[in-house]
Structures are given as C-alpha cells and as structure tokens.
Design an enzyme around this catalytic site. Structure first.
Site, PDB file in Angstrom:
ATOM      1  N   HIS A  70      41.801  38.219  38.978  1.00 17.50           N
ATOM      2  CA  HIS A  70      43.042  38.545  39.300  1.00 17.50           C
ATOM      3  C   HIS A  70      44.152  38.148  38.065  1.00 17.50           C
ATOM      4  O   HIS A  70      44.567  37.116  37.974  1.00 17.50           O
ATOM      5  CB  HIS A  70      43.605  37.944  40.540  1.00 17.50           C
ATOM      6  CG  HIS A  70      44.937  38.507  41.038  1.00 17.50           C
ATOM      7  ND1 HIS A  70      46.094  37.938  40.630  1.00 17.50           N
ATOM      8  CD2 HIS A  70      45.350  39.694  41.917  1.00 17.50           C
ATOM      9  CE1 HIS A  70      47.115  38.831  41.124  1.00 17.50           C
ATOM     10  NE2 HIS A  70      46.476  39.526  41.829  1.00 17.50           N
ATOM     11  N   PHE A  71      44.009  39.074  37.030  1.00 15.69           N
ATOM     12  CA  PHE A  71      43.427  40.241  36.768  1.00 15.69           C
ATOM     13  C   PHE A  71      42.271  40.130  35.555  1.00 15.69           C
ATOM     14  O   PHE A  71      42.719  39.062  34.801  1.00 15.69           O
ATOM     15  CB  PHE A  71      44.315  41.461  36.235  1.00 15.69           C
ATOM     16  CG  PHE A  71      45.323  41.569  37.449  1.00 15.69           C
ATOM     17  CD1 PHE A  71      44.965  42.424  38.653  1.00 15.69           C
ATOM     18  CD2 PHE A  71      46.476  40.845  37.577  1.00 15.69           C
ATOM     19  CE1 PHE A  71      45.919  42.866  39.505  1.00 15.69           C
ATOM     20  CE2 PHE A  71      47.406  41.411  38.769  1.00 15.69           C
ATOM     21  CZ  PHE A  71      47.061  42.086  39.668  1.00 15.69           C
TER      22      PHE A  71
END
Length: 171
Positions: A70-71
């Site tokens: 993420h991410f």
C-alpha cells in the site's frame, strides 16, 4: 484481576489469545492486525470528558507489512488501519473495565485524515478520550480519538462506538 495502567507487547498478545480478560470476552487482534505495540496509559478517569483515557504507541518500521503493498513505490499506512486501532483500543478499554463479551466496532461520527504515516516516521501515538461508557444489557463505549505521527496530529475521529456482545450469532 488487578487493573494495570499500562501494557507491554507480550501482555497485548496475551489479550489477543483471549487470556487477559477470560474466554469469550474482549480480545485484541493478533499481528499483523494488532496496530499498536504498547498501551502507555489507561484510566477510567481523566481525558477530555473525565470519563477515561487510553494512550498507545506503534513503533514505525520500514518493514511493516502494509508498506510493501500500500502502495507500490508509494508506501503509506492505510488510514483504515489507524482507525481500526482506535476501535481496538476502545474495545480493550471496555474489557479492561470488566465488560463481558466480544468487541465489535459499531460506527463512527466524523473521521478526518490530514496527514500520513510513512516508513520514515518513528512513532505513531493514539489518544482516545472516552465520552461515554454504557454498562447495561449492551456494554458500549463511545470515544473521540486522535492519531499523532512523530508528535503531529494527522487523524481524528469523533464518536467512535464499540460494543461488547455475549452472543454474536445474530450480529
């Protein structure tokens, strides 16, 4: 059971295994969903409303599981995990005060994000100010919460609600 005013990681893991408050009662999630490393202060008095306060900390490390996914090439702690930690702490507070049953998040009023937790941060601090604790057929806590990263407030959540349920079959 004697009430403590702080808890270390091993004691929190004991809560996650159902050992701290007894079988069928409030439990914290186990890692990786346990979102704090210690409770530095818990009290039924004090806080912004005089109804109790919880303070907890998470040590930020570059290898925390969520930074990898993420991410991609833009690692940030998901805001929902910080929010979940706040619900986890209210549920812990209810078990700590002797409430029976398993904790379930029931909702939130207003939630605001105005910053982010990056892998370069050192520490996240959660502060929960209990507004109300209902000790009737439904054991429920309502609190306002703040998340700080390295001393700067970056999230707030008002009217977080957690209930304890002795039977979740119809939940």
């Amino acid at each position: 059971m004697e009430q403590q005013s702080s808890y270390n990681k091993e004691e929190l893991l004991s809560c996650g295994r159902g050992e701290l408050f007894g079988p069928g009662n409030a439990q914290l999630p186990l890692p990786p969903m346990l979102m704090f490393d210690r409770i530095t202060h818990i009290s039924e008095e004090g806080g912004a409303y005089g109804k109790g306060e919880i303070r907890a900390e998470l040590d930020v490390k570059k290898d925390l599981w969520f930074f990898e996914c993420h991410f991609n090439d833009d690692p940030v702690m998901p805001g929902c995990l910080g929010l979940d930690a706040m619900w986890q702490l209210i549920g812990f507070f209810l078990g700590w005060t002797g409430g029976p049953g398993r904790g379930r998040a029931l909702g939130a009023g207003e939630v605001k994000f105005y910053g982010q937790v990056l892998p370069t941060a050192k520490k996240v601090e959660y502060v929960i100010n209990m507004k109300r604790v209902i000790k009737r057929k439904l054991y429920m806590g309502i609190g306002d919460a703040h998340l700080y990263v390295d001393g700067r407030e970056i999230y707030s959540a008002d009217d977080l609600k957690v209930g304890l349920f002795t039977n979740t079959d119809n939940f």
